[in-house]
Design a protein around this motif. Structure first.
Motif, PDB file in Angstrom:
ATOM      1  N   VAL A 235      17.804   4.529  88.771  1.00  2.85           N
ATOM      2  CA  VAL A 235      18.994   3.762  89.167  1.00  2.85           C
ATOM      3  C   VAL A 235      18.581   2.489  89.904  1.00  2.85           C
ATOM      4  O   VAL A 235      19.193   1.421  89.727  1.00  2.85           O
ATOM      5  N   THR A 236      17.537   2.571  90.718  1.00  6.28           N
ATOM      6  CA  THR A 236      17.044   1.391  91.438  1.00  6.28           C
ATOM      7  C   THR A 236      16.638   0.293  90.469  1.00  6.28           C
ATOM      8  O   THR A 236      17.039  -0.877  90.608  1.00  6.28           O
ATOM      9  N   TYR A 237      15.860   0.649  89.458  1.00  7.24           N
ATOM     10  CA  TYR A 237      15.392  -0.367  88.514  1.00  7.24           C
ATOM     11  C   TYR A 237      16.528  -0.901  87.651  1.00  7.24           C
ATOM     12  O   TYR A 237      16.578  -2.103  87.347  1.00  7.24           O
ATOM     13  N   LEU A 238      17.447  -0.047  87.268  1.00  4.40           N
ATOM     14  CA  LEU A 238      18.602  -0.515  86.497  1.00  4.40           C
ATOM     15  C   LEU A 238      19.431  -1.500  87.328  1.00  4.40           C
ATOM     16  O   LEU A 238      19.867  -2.546  86.824  1.00  4.40           O
ATOM     17  N   GLY A 239      19.625  -1.182  88.605  1.00  2.00           N
ATOM     18  CA  GLY A 239      20.396  -2.073  89.463  1.00  2.00           C
ATOM     19  C   GLY A 239      19.709  -3.410  89.668  1.00  2.00           C
ATOM     20  O   GLY A 239      20.353  -4.465  89.673  1.00  2.00           O
ATOM     21  N   MET A 240      18.381  -3.402  89.847  1.00  2.85           N
ATOM     22  CA  MET A 240      17.638  -4.648  90.025  1.00  2.85           C
ATOM     23  C   MET A 240      17.693  -5.527  88.772  1.00  2.85           C
ATOM     24  O   MET A 240      17.647  -6.760  88.853  1.00  2.85           O
ATOM     25  N   GLU A 242      20.188  -5.688  86.596  1.00  5.12           N
ATOM     26  CA  GLU A 242      21.564  -6.005  86.188  1.00  5.12           C
ATOM     27  C   GLU A 242      21.804  -7.501  85.938  1.00  5.12           C
ATOM     28  O   GLU A 242      22.406  -7.854  84.918  1.00  5.12           O
ATOM     29  N   PRO A 243      21.330  -8.413  86.802  1.00  2.00           N
ATOM     30  CA  PRO A 243      21.606  -9.840  86.544  1.00  2.00           C
ATOM     31  C   PRO A 243      20.699 -10.479  85.484  1.00  2.00           C
ATOM     32  O   PRO A 243      20.863 -11.666  85.170  1.00  2.00           O
ATOM     33  N   TYR A 244      19.746  -9.706  84.923  1.00  2.00           N
ATOM     34  CA  TYR A 244      18.698 -10.319  84.098  1.00  2.00           C
ATOM     35  C   TYR A 244      18.618  -9.775  82.675  1.00  2.00           C
ATOM     36  O   TYR A 244      17.622  -9.994  81.988  1.00  2.00           O
ATOM     37  N   TRP A 245      19.665  -9.100  82.212  1.00  8.03           N
ATOM     38  CA  TRP A 245      19.596  -8.457  80.899  1.00  8.03           C
ATOM     39  C   TRP A 245      19.424  -9.463  79.759  1.00  8.03           C
ATOM     40  O   TRP A 245      18.966  -9.095  78.673  1.00  8.03           O
ATOM     41  N   THR A 247      17.412 -12.088  79.875  1.00  6.28           N
ATOM     42  CA  THR A 247      16.094 -12.708  79.978  1.00  6.28           C
ATOM     43  C   THR A 247      15.249 -12.365  78.752  1.00  6.28           C
ATOM     44  O   THR A 247      15.347 -11.262  78.197  1.00  6.28           O
ATOM     45  N   ASP A 248      14.412 -13.307  78.321  1.00  7.62           N
ATOM     46  CA  ASP A 248      13.592 -13.075  77.116  1.00  7.62           C
ATOM     47  C   ASP A 248      12.714 -11.836  77.264  1.00  7.62           C
ATOM     48  O   ASP A 248      12.636 -11.008  76.348  1.00  7.62           O
ATOM     49  N   LEU A 249      12.029 -11.723  78.390  1.00 10.90           N
ATOM     50  CA  LEU A 249      11.129 -10.582  78.593  1.00 10.90           C
ATOM     51  C   LEU A 249      11.316 -10.038  80.007  1.00 10.90           C
ATOM     52  O   LEU A 249      11.206 -10.785  80.989  1.00 10.90           O
ATOM     53  N   ILE A 250      11.590  -8.749  80.100  1.00  9.10           N
ATOM     54  CA  ILE A 250      11.797  -8.064  81.374  1.00  9.10           C
ATOM     55  C   ILE A 250      10.692  -7.024  81.526  1.00  9.10           C
ATOM     56  O   ILE A 250      10.370  -6.309  80.574  1.00  9.10           O
ATOM     57  N   PRO A 442       6.068 -11.328  97.409  1.00  9.96           N
ATOM     58  CA  PRO A 442       5.265 -10.656  98.435  1.00  9.96           C
ATOM     59  C   PRO A 442       5.083  -9.164  98.143  1.00  9.96           C
ATOM     60  O   PRO A 442       5.901  -8.541  97.463  1.00  9.96           O
ATOM     61  N   GLN A 443       4.008  -8.633  98.681  1.00  8.90           N
ATOM     62  CA  GLN A 443       3.779  -7.183  98.606  1.00  8.90           C
ATOM     63  C   GLN A 443       4.777  -6.433  99.488  1.00  8.90           C
ATOM     64  O   GLN A 443       5.351  -6.988 100.429  1.00  8.90           O
ATOM     65  N   PHE A 444       4.954  -5.168  99.150  1.00  8.06           N
ATOM     66  CA  PHE A 444       5.690  -4.209  99.985  1.00  8.06           C
ATOM     67  C   PHE A 444       7.147  -4.620 100.199  1.00  8.06           C
ATOM     68  O   PHE A 444       7.737  -4.317 101.230  1.00  8.06           O
ATOM     69  N   GLN A 445       7.704  -5.317  99.213  1.00  3.86           N
ATOM     70  CA  GLN A 445       9.122  -5.666  99.256  1.00  3.86           C
ATOM     71  C   GLN A 445       9.768  -5.294  97.929  1.00  3.86           C
ATOM     72  O   GLN A 445       9.135  -5.399  96.878  1.00  3.86           O
ATOM     73  N   ARG A 446      11.013  -4.857  97.998  1.00 10.61           N
ATOM     74  CA  ARG A 446      11.791  -4.645  96.773  1.00 10.61           C
ATOM     75  C   ARG A 446      12.349  -5.996  96.364  1.00 10.61           C
ATOM     76  O   ARG A 446      13.189  -6.572  97.055  1.00 10.61           O
ATOM     77  N   ALA A 447      11.852  -6.535  95.261  1.00 13.24           N
ATOM     78  CA  ALA A 447      12.210  -7.896  94.881  1.00 13.24           C
ATOM     79  C   ALA A 447      12.070  -8.078  93.377  1.00 13.24           C
ATOM     80  O   ALA A 447      11.451  -7.270  92.680  1.00 13.24           O
ATOM     81  N   VAL A 448      12.645  -9.158  92.892  1.00 16.21           N
ATOM     82  CA  VAL A 448      12.577  -9.523  91.478  1.00 16.21           C
ATOM     83  C   VAL A 448      11.865 -10.861  91.364  1.00 16.21           C
ATOM     84  O   VAL A 448      12.215 -11.824  92.051  1.00 16.21           O
ATOM     85  N   LEU A 449      10.859 -10.914  90.506  1.00 21.17           N
ATOM     86  CA  LEU A 449      10.174 -12.159  90.215  1.00 21.17           C
ATOM     87  C   LEU A 449      10.766 -12.766  88.954  1.00 21.17           C
ATOM     88  O   LEU A 449      10.922 -12.077  87.937  1.00 21.17           O
ATOM     89  N   THR A 450      11.090 -14.029  88.997  1.00 19.71           N
ATOM     90  CA  THR A 450      11.576 -14.732  87.809  1.00 19.71           C
ATOM     91  C   THR A 450      10.733 -15.980  87.589  1.00 19.71           C
ATOM     92  O   THR A 450      10.185 -16.561  88.535  1.00 19.71           O
TER      93      THR A 450
END
Length: 489
Positions: A235-240, A242-245, A247-250, A442-450
């Motif tokens: 569920v965490t990864y699906l939620g993260m 959500e705004p990027y479906w 995108t060319d490559l996820i 950054p390391q040790f953070q829940r984040a999305v790289l774009t």
């Protein structure tokens, strides 16, 4: 030991690449005129300094995640480091056997012995292809050699430079200043030529960039395989995402879906439904099924393309004790470290097809695999993009994950291709075809790289030959410079 430890400082996160030749020069000062029977000890101490300073991060996985007491974890770490140091000890012993007490022979053969020892360490018993001197030159002047010779070629020239400096010093003491100058110029020439080579494009990048998004879930290692938290992770990864479906490559990291693919059908189908028409999601996922390779049902540590892409890749280079247990019948159940979750994977078959996404072929590497230079180069042939997933949560806030990132950068530099890196807790990054990081989080953070990446076509010289030219040169030197060929004086 100090000379060996200095080599760790050449690598990430220190980046003091210039200490490489200095370290080797220090080793030569001690060993060139040393009695042959003492060289094993000297080599072992060099290795001890290198691995104690550069690979002690193994303690984190043994102690914190291996359910092992602190004294036992320390003991296992010491055994690991002392065992790795034997490669240097045996190499120096062999060096002494080949050269007897001849200083000229020792100088001429030193780079060859060092390179063959590095190669053997990366091959024997699965291998530990880590802490190569040449890796420091993702940010150093010799990096331009990487697409031509690979990391072993860079290491060869670092050691050759130190030998030349020592030789020039010896020639000056002998009154042969012209010869000393010629040796010095020859040794330093590649240091001035290689930066220009780094500007050379060995591959051709696509004209249009593609969009990319990578999810760094930062899932605590303690709950990674806990059944009570499996659903929450998905569920965490699906939620993260959500705004990027669209995108060319996820990219999701290693085992982001922590259940085997034969049980993950609803999750995979949900991802397919959510993805945009031209979008691909690539994720780490365990695979379970019947394997013709083992002639039995088995687990693989795998990576899967969903959506506009297709393909399943099974990891070939497994981590000893982390993904499989050597001598399992004797060790399994002995201590907690030998019973880590998901430590019963089988290696995938050779010659697997690349992953596909919107018409481009992608070479995947799962975690540790990216550390093998020739393996990475061969598999990258005739593909347009490199991609690696990892879970470096095993190593906490040590320098291990930062070294791992630099190794991935060297693979991008050797192949002239973008490397997309997705990890559980860092470092997630986009690495360009010159081995430089264009985006990271950054390391040790829940984040999305774009960010954006480019595909690449064409093969670098290193991709076509691998390390064989450098290894062959090393063998030729041994054949023609060993004790029975060149007189002692």
């Amino acid at each position: 030991m100090i000379a060996g430890a200095l080599q760790t400082l050449t690598l990430s996160p220190f980046y003091l690449w210039w200490l490489g030749p200095l370290s080797v020069f220090m080793i030569l000062l001690i060993t060139v005129n040393q009695a042959p029977e003492k060289l094993f000890r000297s080599g072992w101490l060099v290795g001890l300094g290198l691995f104690a300073s550069g690979a002690s991060w193994i303690y984190v996985s043994i102690s914190e995640h291996g359910n092992t007491s602190i004294p036992l974890a320390i003991a296992l770490m010491v055994v690991f480091i002392a065992g790795l140091a034997l490669f240097h000890g045996l190499a120096f012993w062999f060096w002494g056997k080949l050269t007897k007490s001849s200083a000229p022979r020792r100088l001429l053969l030193f780079p060859a012995i060092w390179i063959l020892s590095d190669w053997l360490r990366g091959w024997l018993l699965t291998g530990f292809p880590w802490l190569y001197l040449g890796t420091a030159h993702t940010d150093g002047p010799l990096g331009g050699l990487a697409p031509i010779t690979g990391v072993h070629g860079i290491t060869f020239w670092i050691t050759t430079t130190a030998v030349a400096i020592y030789g020039a010093w010896w020639l000056i003491q002998s009154g042969r200043k012209v010869s000393a100058s010629a040796v010095t110029v020859a040794a330093l020439l590649p240091w001035f030529i290689a930066p220009a080579l780094k500007a050379t494009d060995w591959t051709e990048l696509g004209k249009e960039p593609l969009s990319f998004a990578a999810m760094q879930g930062n899932i605590p290692q303690q709950i990674k395989w806990d059944p009570d938290f499996l659903r929450d992770q998905i569920v965490t990864y699906l939620g993260m995402t959500e705004p990027y479906w669209e995108t060319d490559l996820i990219l999701w990291p290693e085992t982001a879906i922590p259940i085997p693919q034969d049980q993950a059908g609803p999750v995979i189908e949900h991802i397919r439904e959510k993805l945009g028409e031209n979008s691909t999601l690539i994720t780490g996922i365990p695979w379970y099924g019947y394997s013709s390779q083992t002639e039995d049902y088995t687990f693989h540590n795998s990576i899967m393309a969903i959506g506009k892409g297709e393909g399943m890749y099974h990891k070939q280079k497994l981590v000893p004790f982390g993904e499989y247990v050597p001598l399992e019948g004797l060790l399994r159940g002995l201590i907690g470290f030998f019973d880590l979750p998901m430590s019963s994977f089988s290696p995938g078959p050779k010659d697997q097809s690349p992953l596909a996404s919107s018409g481009m072929n992608i070479t995947p590497y799962v975690c540790y695999e990216v550390a093998y230079p020739d393996f990475a180069a061969i598999n990258a042939r005739n593909t347009e993009l490199l991609l690696t997933i990892s879970n470096d949560g095993w190593f906490g806030d040590s320098i291990g994950p930062l070294q791992h990132l630099q190794i991935a950068r060297m693979r991008a530099l050797e192949t002239g291709r973008y490397m997309l890196r997705g990890t559980n807790n860092g470092v997630t990054a986009i690495i360009d075809h010159k081995g430089q990081i264009t985006e990271r989080i950054p390391q040790f953070q829940r984040a999305v790289l774009t960010g954006e990446f480019y595909t690449a076509t064409g093969n670098t010289p290193y991709m076509q030959t691998g390390s064989w030219p450098v290894l062959t040169l090393a063998l030729i030197l041994i054949v023609f410079v060993r004790e029975r060929v060149i007189p002692a004086n």
